[in-house]
Motif scaffolding. Structure first.
Motif, PDB file in Angstrom:
ATOM      1  N   PHE A 183      57.401 -73.280  66.465  1.00 31.19           N
ATOM      2  CA  PHE A 183      57.025 -73.817  65.858  1.00 31.19           C
ATOM      3  C   PHE A 183      57.871 -74.167  64.444  1.00 31.19           C
ATOM      4  CE2 PHE A 183      54.452 -70.375  68.523  1.00 31.19           C
ATOM      5  CZ  PHE A 183      53.368 -71.447  68.392  1.00 31.19           C
ATOM      6  N   PHE A 233      56.175 -62.576  59.713  1.00 39.59           N
ATOM      7  CA  PHE A 233      56.061 -63.834  58.328  1.00 39.59           C
ATOM      8  C   PHE A 233      55.177 -64.960  59.675  1.00 39.59           C
ATOM      9  CE2 PHE A 233      56.516 -67.856  57.026  1.00 39.59           C
ATOM     10  CZ  PHE A 233      55.855 -67.665  55.919  1.00 39.59           C
ATOM     11  N   THR A 287      41.783 -68.144  60.468  1.00 43.75           N
ATOM     12  CA  THR A 287      42.466 -68.574  58.663  1.00 43.75           C
ATOM     13  C   THR A 287      42.669 -69.805  57.761  1.00 43.75           C
ATOM     14  OG1 THR A 287      44.516 -68.291  60.598  1.00 43.75           O
ATOM     15  CG2 THR A 287      44.139 -66.854  59.462  1.00 43.75           C
ATOM     16  N   PRO A 310      43.254 -66.075  52.964  1.00 46.74           N
ATOM     17  CA  PRO A 310      42.297 -65.470  54.138  1.00 46.74           C
ATOM     18  C   PRO A 310      42.064 -64.567  55.323  1.00 46.74           C
ATOM     19  CG  PRO A 310      42.867 -68.183  54.384  1.00 46.74           C
ATOM     20  CD  PRO A 310      43.918 -67.430  53.069  1.00 46.74           C
ATOM     21  N   PRO A 345      59.980 -59.789  59.128  1.00 50.61           N
ATOM     22  CA  PRO A 345      60.037 -60.233  59.872  1.00 50.61           C
ATOM     23  C   PRO A 345      58.609 -60.855  61.823  1.00 50.61           C
ATOM     24  CG  PRO A 345      60.136 -57.966  60.260  1.00 50.61           C
ATOM     25  CD  PRO A 345      60.295 -58.207  58.550  1.00 50.61           C
TER      26      PRO A 345
END
Ligand code: HEM
Length: 394
Positions: A97, A342, A236, A277, A340
């Protein structure tokens, strides 16, 4: 200052919780919930402090009100894991990611944005629902691109994700929902096996092969994680996209400023701060301690109101309640949480918002409201259910 009775559910029925957030922020300390066994935490500094410290505030005992007191047979998701298990899990999945991985799909994401915008731009000034036409399909398509799901399978995949996301597809009963979830799980396990045997340049392949110190994700962990992405990433991002467009419809001068060349970076961050959101996630105190001068006992829950913290005047200035696409805040926003846990999809969500703006800016002179927006009233993931807009050509 009291937390209103019926909070959070009842307080969200009327729409965006901005007024409620302002009232909760005025206390500057954790507030005892009148009905639920938890402390409500709104101030930026306190939300930040608790989110940053997983040793003091654990996620493993549940992060949503509905999860209080419930036990599960399934293995915990990444969000429900604490160090050291979380550190291992995160180490395995995080590389897939990174911003560099996102850049690899950026061109394809742009093509998708263009395809979604084309029919809207072809009928200039026509009213459309930005939720239905842009904010729902874009994050779904992007997740499929990221996971490397073949396009023929997208319609099935969209259907499954509706069955999985809580609150979506109210026409389905529990039996139908379970059947779709099983289909989705089976599909994902098969995909994971295929990618292990013949890896491609996609997230499923990377996750299927990811190894840290000889450790790998099990099939069940992998599938649970992929399903978690659907849950965490779709609703979201949807609300940030639609809420962001609506903000520019309500503030045409700020659209003009962006069109005149103002920086997009702050605009993306402001959309995230403004829409926030995710309303809250819970933590459980791992030991007796204090937060902002209030004693919190071991085992007590704290509700970290990310959405409220993002409207805190002490962090964002006296005009924290105003949408300002040029805002240069001293503190980072908390829309993606902090510490952590996040948000793993932050780079992806930011990219989607930025590309949507980049594609609209040269073509659209004005985004106009074309009716009243309808809020979803959710006390967990807040945003618009309908967002009628019209695009005036540049
Ligand atoms: C605007 C869009 C998004 C918002 C506002 C958002 C918000 C958040 C927040 C607040 C957390 C922290 C959870 C906690 O504190 O316990 C989180 C975690 C997470 N998000 Fe997002 N998210 C967004 C988009 C995405 C996307 C697109 C994906 C995936 C493709 C994603 C995947 C995740 C995952 C896997 C976690 C768990 C990380 C961990 O526990 O280590 N999110 N997100």
């Amino acid at each position: 200052m009291n937390v209103p009775e019926g909070f959070p559910d009842g307080s969200f029925r009327d729409g965006h919780p901005a007024g409620l957030y302002a009232r909760l922020l005025s206390a500057r300390a954790p507030l005892r919930h009148p009905e639920l066994p938890l402390w409500v935490v709104a101030p930026y500094a306190l939300v930040h402090e608790a989110a940053a410290d997983p040793a003091a505030y654990r996620s493993g005992d549940g992060i949503l009100i509905d999860e209080i007191g419930r036990s599960y047979d399934a293995p915990p998701t990444i969000m429900h894991t604490d160090p050291p298990d979380h550190t291992r899990y995160r180490g395995l999945v995080a590389p897939a990611f990174r911003p560099s991985a996102m850049r690899r799909i950026e061109g394809e994401v742009r093509d998708r944005v263009r395809a979604l915008l084309a029919p809207l731009l072809a009928s200039p000034g026509g009213a459309f629902d930005a939720v239905e036409r842009l904010a729902v399909p874009l994050p779904l398509q992007v997740i499929c691109l990221l996971l490397g799901i073949p396009e023929d399978d997208w319609p099935r995949f969209f259907r499954w994700s509706e069955a999985i996301v809580p609150g979506a597809a109210p026409e389905l009963d529990e039996r139908e929902r379970d059947a779709l979830r099983v289909e989705c799980g089976t599909y994902l396990v098969r995909t994971a096996h295929e990618r292990r045997a013949a890896p491609r340049d996609d997230v499923v392949s990377r996750l299927a092969l990811a190894e840290v110190d000889g450790d790998r994700l099990s099939d069940l962990e992998l599938v649970m994680f992929l399903i978690q992405l659907l849950v965490a990433g779709n609703e979201t991002t949807r609300h940030a996209l639609s809420g962001g467009l609506r903000a520019f419809a309500d503030h045409p001068g700020q659209w003009d400023a962006l069109r005149a060349g103002a920086d997009l970076g702050p605009a993306v961050e402001e959309i995230l701060r403004w829409t926030s959101p995710v309303v809250y996630f819970l933590r459980t105190a791992a030991r007796d301690g204090e937060l902002g001068g209030t004693r919190i006992a071991e085992g007590e829950r704290v509700m970290l109101l990310y959405g409220a913290a993002n409207r805190d005047p002490e962090a964002f200035g006296a005009d924290a309640g105003r949408f300002d696409a040029a805002r240069a805040p001293a503190a980072p926003g908390l829309a993606f949480g902090f510490g952590p846990h996040f948000c793993l999809g932050a780079a992806l969500a930011r990219m989607e918002i930025r590309i949507l703006l980049e594609e609209l800016l040269p073509r659209v002179g004005r985004i106009r409201p074309a009716g009243e927006p309808v809020h979803n009233g959710s006390p967990v993931v807040t945003g618009l259910r309908r967002c009628p807009l019209a695009l005036e050509p540049a």
